[in-house]
Design a protein around this motif. Structure first.
Motif, PDB file in Angstrom:
ATOM      1  N   GLN A 113      58.676  61.389  28.501  1.00 33.53           N
ATOM      2  CA  GLN A 113      59.197  61.431  27.137  1.00 33.53           C
ATOM      3  C   GLN A 113      59.507  62.863  26.729  1.00 33.53           C
ATOM      4  OE1 GLN A 113      56.604  57.525  26.050  1.00 33.53           O
ATOM      5  NE2 GLN A 113      56.411  59.224  24.648  1.00 33.53           N
ATOM      6  N   GLU A 114      58.491  63.751  26.860  1.00 30.79           N
ATOM      7  CA  GLU A 114      58.671  65.097  26.307  1.00 30.79           C
ATOM      8  C   GLU A 114      59.571  65.987  27.164  1.00 30.79           C
ATOM      9  OE1 GLU A 114      58.288  65.546  23.425  1.00 30.79           O
ATOM     10  OE2 GLU A 114      56.867  63.981  22.906  1.00 30.79           O
ATOM     11  N   SER A 115      59.474  65.899  28.482  1.00 28.35           N
ATOM     12  CA  SER A 115      60.346  66.734  29.307  1.00 28.35           C
ATOM     13  C   SER A 115      61.799  66.308  29.118  1.00 28.35           C
ATOM     14  CB  SER A 115      59.957  66.643  30.781  1.00 28.35           C
ATOM     15  OG  SER A 115      58.603  66.999  30.959  1.00 28.35           O
ATOM     16  N   PHE A 116      62.023  64.992  29.049  1.00 29.95           N
ATOM     17  CA  PHE A 116      63.390  64.522  28.842  1.00 29.95           C
ATOM     18  C   PHE A 116      63.903  64.925  27.466  1.00 29.95           C
ATOM     19  CE2 PHE A 116      65.211  62.307  32.313  1.00 29.95           C
ATOM     20  CZ  PHE A 116      64.154  62.016  33.149  1.00 29.95           C
ATOM     21  N   ALA A 117      63.044  64.805  26.463  1.00 28.38           N
ATOM     22  CA  ALA A 117      63.493  65.165  25.117  1.00 28.38           C
ATOM     23  C   ALA A 117      63.754  66.670  25.037  1.00 28.38           C
ATOM     24  CB  ALA A 117      62.451  64.741  24.081  1.00 28.38           C
ATOM     25  N   ASP A 118      62.918  67.459  25.712  1.00 31.92           N
ATOM     26  CA  ASP A 118      63.145  68.907  25.742  1.00 31.92           C
ATOM     27  C   ASP A 118      64.502  69.199  26.392  1.00 31.92           C
ATOM     28  OD1 ASP A 118      61.416  71.672  25.642  1.00 31.92           O
ATOM     29  OD2 ASP A 118      62.817  71.690  27.302  1.00 31.92           O
ATOM     30  N   SER A 177      54.335  70.075  29.843  1.00 34.27           N
ATOM     31  CA  SER A 177      55.034  68.809  29.566  1.00 34.27           C
ATOM     32  C   SER A 177      56.356  69.039  28.839  1.00 34.27           C
ATOM     33  CB  SER A 177      54.144  67.889  28.728  1.00 34.27           C
ATOM     34  OG  SER A 177      52.960  67.591  29.437  1.00 34.27           O
ATOM     35  N   TYR A 178      56.451  70.093  28.036  1.00 30.69           N
ATOM     36  CA  TYR A 178      57.709  70.376  27.338  1.00 30.69           C
ATOM     37  C   TYR A 178      58.540  71.380  28.148  1.00 30.69           C
ATOM     38  CZ  TYR A 178      55.918  68.150  23.060  1.00 30.69           C
ATOM     39  OH  TYR A 178      55.430  67.256  22.140  1.00 30.69           O
ATOM     40  N   ALA A 179      58.120  72.652  28.131  1.00 32.51           N
ATOM     41  CA  ALA A 179      58.993  73.722  28.623  1.00 32.51           C
ATOM     42  C   ALA A 179      59.233  73.631  30.129  1.00 32.51           C
ATOM     43  CB  ALA A 179      58.379  75.072  28.264  1.00 32.51           C
ATOM     44  N   GLN A 198      58.159  64.328  14.579  1.00 25.39           N
ATOM     45  CA  GLN A 198      57.665  63.153  15.304  1.00 25.39           C
ATOM     46  C   GLN A 198      58.747  62.089  15.371  1.00 25.39           C
ATOM     47  OE1 GLN A 198      53.632  62.280  13.590  1.00 25.39           O
ATOM     48  NE2 GLN A 198      53.080  62.383  15.756  1.00 25.39           N
ATOM     49  N   GLU A 199      58.845  61.505  16.568  1.00 23.48           N
ATOM     50  CA  GLU A 199      59.988  60.669  16.925  1.00 23.48           C
ATOM     51  C   GLU A 199      59.834  59.219  16.493  1.00 23.48           C
ATOM     52  OE1 GLU A 199      57.672  62.021  18.916  1.00 23.48           O
ATOM     53  OE2 GLU A 199      57.360  60.875  20.749  1.00 23.48           O
ATOM     54  N   MET A 200      59.359  58.968  15.265  1.00 22.91           N
ATOM     55  CA  MET A 200      59.093  57.590  14.896  1.00 22.91           C
ATOM     56  C   MET A 200      60.392  56.775  14.927  1.00 22.91           C
ATOM     57  SD  MET A 200      56.222  58.266  15.041  1.00 22.91           S
ATOM     58  CE  MET A 200      54.673  58.987  14.626  1.00 22.91           C
ATOM     59  N   ALA A 251      68.234  66.865  17.918  1.00 25.47           N
ATOM     60  CA  ALA A 251      68.692  66.211  19.151  1.00 25.47           C
ATOM     61  C   ALA A 251      67.514  65.753  20.009  1.00 25.47           C
ATOM     62  CB  ALA A 251      69.574  67.180  19.945  1.00 25.47           C
ATOM     63  N   HIS A 252      66.441  66.546  20.007  1.00 24.22           N
ATOM     64  CA  HIS A 252      65.220  66.197  20.754  1.00 24.22           C
ATOM     65  C   HIS A 252      64.656  64.871  20.239  1.00 24.22           C
ATOM     66  CE1 HIS A 252      61.116  67.529  22.455  1.00 24.22           C
ATOM     67  NE2 HIS A 252      60.811  66.482  21.693  1.00 24.22           N
ATOM     68  N   GLU A 253      64.485  64.785  18.922  1.00 18.89           N
ATOM     69  CA  GLU A 253      63.883  63.576  18.357  1.00 18.89           C
ATOM     70  C   GLU A 253      64.787  62.365  18.555  1.00 18.89           C
ATOM     71  OE1 GLU A 253      60.802  63.834  17.693  1.00 18.89           O
ATOM     72  OE2 GLU A 253      60.832  66.022  17.768  1.00 18.89           O
ATOM     73  N   MET A 254      66.093  62.577  18.444  1.00 16.59           N
ATOM     74  CA  MET A 254      67.009  61.445  18.624  1.00 16.59           C
ATOM     75  C   MET A 254      66.931  60.923  20.059  1.00 16.59           C
ATOM     76  SD  MET A 254      71.026  61.175  17.589  1.00 16.59           S
ATOM     77  CE  MET A 254      70.877  61.752  15.913  1.00 16.59           C
ATOM     78  N   SER A 255      66.764  61.833  21.034  1.00 19.11           N
ATOM     79  CA  SER A 255      66.664  61.376  22.428  1.00 19.11           C
ATOM     80  C   SER A 255      65.443  60.479  22.615  1.00 19.11           C
ATOM     81  CB  SER A 255      66.588  62.569  23.384  1.00 19.11           C
ATOM     82  OG  SER A 255      65.268  63.057  23.464  1.00 19.11           O
ATOM     83  N   HIS A 256      64.393  60.739  21.817  1.00 20.04           N
ATOM     84  CA  HIS A 256      63.178  59.928  21.935  1.00 20.04           C
ATOM     85  C   HIS A 256      63.430  58.460  21.573  1.00 20.04           C
ATOM     86  CE1 HIS A 256      59.996  62.639  23.039  1.00 20.04           C
ATOM     87  NE2 HIS A 256      60.114  63.421  21.995  1.00 20.04           N
ATOM     88  N   MET A 257      64.484  58.178  20.819  1.00 18.07           N
ATOM     89  CA  MET A 257      64.732  56.773  20.478  1.00 18.07           C
ATOM     90  C   MET A 257      64.846  55.951  21.765  1.00 18.07           C
ATOM     91  SD  MET A 257      64.533  56.758  17.243  1.00 18.07           S
ATOM     92  CE  MET A 257      63.719  58.305  16.860  1.00 18.07           C
TER      93      MET A 257
HETATM   94 ZN   LIG Z   1      59.154  65.242  21.616  1.00 16.66          ZN
END
Ligand SMILES: [Zn+2]
Length: 802
Positions: free
Chosen positions: A309-314, A375-377, A255-257, A286-292
């Motif tokens: 959020q999720e497509s970009f992080a993916d 939303s992800y893949a 989780q991208e807190m 890298a996925h979680e860091m992109s969520h920042m």
């Molecule tokens: Zn995510």
């Protein structure tokens, strides 16, 4: 009832200038104390705070204690000032949870240490404190926590002060309540400073050796990704510190807190870590860091823009782990693992556009169902296609315009399209409409005109991709970029050759090759040099099984013929996972399941034999598969006795439990044997492995005991999942008939415990072939009232078998 879109819009229109101060006391053993002070302006005299499941509540509004109406989910606020700033205080006593939603507690069987962590996301913030729980009511949070003086407490902001058990953290920039995190326990920590920022990796004390084993790599990956984002993204890192914690019992992968990312601690495996696990973990980092930036600083307004959020992080996760942290060929993993999930999701009735309309997500329970393969893949794959179609420079320029415009704010699809279109001469709106606003996927077909390959599209989307051409010995002869729309594309330069469209995996589409190409490729798949092309072909074959253009037997023929000589462990693992968890339960009748499992075992035995001497990584992948499928009890017992597969190939702890579970399912491991293995292990993974093995035994008594344990009111999410995964064994369909019925009858009740547990109940769906009568039973059950999240899961399971 979860918050609705209409309520959220009204409240967002009325409230402004929010800030919170939150004081949590985690020293209680059975309950914790939560003290919220929230300041805000309001244009309305009435509104409400969410607060779920509080055992006691006292409320002060603008200095006066009030008897606010509390219904177990919301605190009604009345008499608010519409001129002045309002100050509301709520002091509540709340229960801990064990299902990964809310203030989760876990006592480590390895050393008795207790961990208490707030796992939020979705609408779980209100299980921890009173709040206006929606994404577009961002606020600064000043958090303080009182915990056992021996504990370390981690939270979003940097530590300002620590006195005995009381920790005070720096106020956050504006974030939604759902992105708060607090994690208290005897963490083993590795900390360092880098680029003027404090970094840390943390794990349970009993995982100290594992964290130390991986610390250098985790630090290197973190710094490399951080540096790469600094190159890619104009906005500087938005928060004041960067902690990453392996936590117990998390329902998500991570989780991208903001400033403090949580990871499920299975990502820190015991024994050795395989290369595939290292690569996947780097992608998640890298996925979680992109969520920042994508999610934490620029946040969706309402849940229809989950993809923002999720497509970009993916997309960014794979891109940055590869280009920044140096993990090679990650697109292979995308093709064999991620995109098949996307295609599968996109073929179900529950599919939806990558960017649905807000009104299609009317409440938060519905929102919880769209954290899915779309939303992800699929969304991530669409962004790969967008960057390829636009050109990377233009793509990143648009992304940066967007992130800068909406720093610490909320945005929608329209905002993103505006940011992108501002710097492009291409028809960005048309592209978005075709790719993000419509569900489903196209199929690229190859036919021959004479011996000239002709590409055509079944569907409606513009595609840009690479075509690879091979001679009859499957040697690469040429590659070419092609744009395909409504008009067929002739490839005279590839006349007489085998052709593979989408050879770089650039687009999201099925493939239907001409008989000549498919014939050559299915005969020589493992000879193709480029692993990405092999992965694209495996993924296409799986999709053909789904559409019933290829039989399960044909797919298993490919597995037996080509997988044992496959050189990439990620392809081996991805294809085996598809065979075992999709092809066999969905496409092989129960009476033939044992034969199909035996074919996987035969491939695994051949693969293990071919790799034992020279390739440990491949051997580990094959050993895990053989442990889970072999009917050779002597072989598996031998592995357990020697604690090694062969010279230089250890039995990893997860593989050891696969073997124990398999022996149990074969009737070759009794309760005493399993208990001895659990004692030998001594960790929570050992407890869960033993539960799974006990449930896998082929007797009515064992099944009944497992089922009863799943119904226990206080069963935690991990134990429930372990029991379900042991209960359902492909070859035990006859024995399991009563439990299919029992599951359909009881699951709707179990699914009322919360969003995450409802998802766990959905995942516990029978992992065996269902006959027409059982499918009718499922159809009938769906006709009754089934909670939103479980209904979605059941419809998906039904459609996967249709
Ligand atoms: Zn995510």
């Amino acid at each position: 009832m979860s918050l609705t879109l209409d309520e959220a819009r009204l409240r967002a229109g009325a409230l402004s200038s929010l800030s919170y101060s939150l004081d949590l006391d985690l020293t209680g053993l059975d309950t914790f104390r939560s003290h919220t002070r929230v300041r805000f302006r309001s244009t309305e005299a009435e509104t409400f705070l969410e607060l779920k499941g509080a055992l006691s509540v006292s409320t002060v509004v603008n200095g006066e204690a009030v008897e606010a109406a509390y219904d177990g989910g919301r605190v009604a606020l009345t008499g608010l000032s519409t001129d002045e700033v309002n100050a509301v205080e709520v002091i509540a006593t709340l229960p801990y949870t064990t299902d990964g939603d809310g203030m989760h507690t876990f006592t480590d069987p390895a050393d008795g240490s207790r961990y208490v962590s707030a796992y939020l996301g979705m609408d779980n913030a209100s299980k921890v404190f009173a709040c206006f729980d929606q994404n577009d009511l961002k606020a600064s949070f000043a958090v303080s926590v009182t915990a056992d003086p021996a504990d370390t407490v981690l939270a979003n902001g940097a530590v300002v002060s620590r006195d005995a058990g009381r920790w005070v953290f720096a106020p956050t920039p504006p974030i939604p309540p759902a992105l708060l995190v607090v994690a208290a326990g005897r963490w083993h920590s590795v900390r360092w400073s880098h680029e003027g920022l404090e970094f840390g990796w943390h794990a349970r004390r009993s995982l100290a050796a594992e964290l130390d084993r991986d610390a250098a790599e985790l630090r290197r990956t973190t710094e490399a990704c951080f540096a790469h984002y600094a190159d890619l993204i104009d906005e500087p890192y938005p928060f004041d510190s960067y902690d990453q914690v392996f936590v117990p019992g998390l329902n998500w992968g991570a989780q991208e807190m903001p400033g403090c990312v949580t990871y499920r601690d299975e990502l820190l495996p015991r024994g050795a870590i395989t290369d595939t696990q290292r690569a996947i973990r780097a992608v998640i980092i890298a996925h979680e860091m992109s969520h920042m930036w994508f999610g934490d600083s620029m946040t969706m307004t309402w849940w229809e823009d989950t993809w923002l959020q999720e497509s970009f992080a993916d997309y960014m996760g794979y891109r940055v782990a590869e280009a920044g942290a140096g993990f090679a060929d990650l697109r292979v993993e995308v093709e064999v693992r991620s995109k098949p999930w996307g295609y599968r999701s996109d073929a179900r009735r529950s599919t939806h556009p990558v960017a649905p309309l807000a009104t299609d997500v009317p409440d938060v329970d519905t929102a919880a169902t769209i954290f899915d393969g779309i939303s992800y893949a699929k969304g991530g794959a669409c962004l790969v296609q967008l960057a390829f179609w636009l050109g990377d420079e233009e793509f990143m320029a648009g992304v940066n315009r967007h992130l800068t415009r909406f720093r610490f704010a909320n945005a929608t699809l329209d905002d993103f399209v505006e940011s992108l279109a501002a710097g492009s001469s291409k028809d960005v709106r048309g592209w978005v409409d075709a790719w993000l606003r419509r569900p489903g996927f196209d199929t690229l077909t190859v036919r021959r005109s004479g011996d000239v390959p002709v590409l055509e599209r079944e569907g409606s989307r513009p595609h840009a991709f690479t075509v690879a051409a091979y001679d009859s010995a499957l040697r690469l002869v040429g590659r070419k970029r092609v744009e395909l729309g409504a008009e067929p594309v002739r490839l005279p330069e590839f006349a007489g050759l085998v052709v593979v469209p989408n050879a770089g995996g650039e687009t999201f589409a099925g493939l239907r090759l001409d008989p000549e190409s498919w014939g050559s490729l299915s005969g020589g798949l493992s000879r193709i040099e480029d692993p990405l092309v092999r992965a694209v072909l495996w993924s296409s074959a799986a999709l053909l099984v789904r559409s019933r253009d290829l039989s399960a037997d044909d797919f298993l023929d490919l597995v037996e013929a080509h997988l044992p000589t496959e050189t990439r462990p990620d392809i081996i693992e991805g294809v085996l996972s598809e065979a075992r968890s999709v092809v066999i339960p969905h496409r092989v009748p129960a009476a033939r399941a044992a034969g199909a499992v035996a074919r996987v075992a035969a491939a695994a035995a051949a693969g293990l034999k071919a790799s034992t001497d020279d390739d440990e990584q491949r051997a580990l992948a094959w050993a895990a598969a053989l442990a889970a499928t072999s009917a050779d009890a002597g072989l598996l017992r031998g592995w357990l006795d020697d604690d090694r597969i062969a010279a230089g190939v250890p039995v990893l702890p997860t593989t050891r439990w696969e073997a124990v579970v398999r022996l149990a399912s074969l009737g070759e491991a009794d309760a005493r044997f399993i208990a001895a293995e659990r004692d030998r292990d001594g960790t929570v993974e050992g407890d869960l492995g033993a539960l799974r093995a006990l449930a896998a035994r082929p007797s009515t008594i064992a099944k009944e005991a497992a089922w009863e344990a799943m119904l226990a009111p206080d069963v935690d999410n991990r134990r429930f999942g372990a029991l379900a995964s042991g209960l359902w064994v492909a070859e035990q369909a006859h024995l399991l008939r009563p439990y299919v019925e029992a599951y359909l009858a009881e699951a709707p009740k179990l699914a009322t415990r919360g969003q995450a547990f409802a998802q766990e109940v959905g995942r516990a769906f029978p992992r065996i072939a269902l006959d027409p009568e059982q499918l009718d039973g499922l159809r009938a059950a769906l006709a009754d009232g089934v909670p939103t999240i479980l209904r979605r899961s059941w419809e998906d399971h039904f459609d996967d078998r249709a």
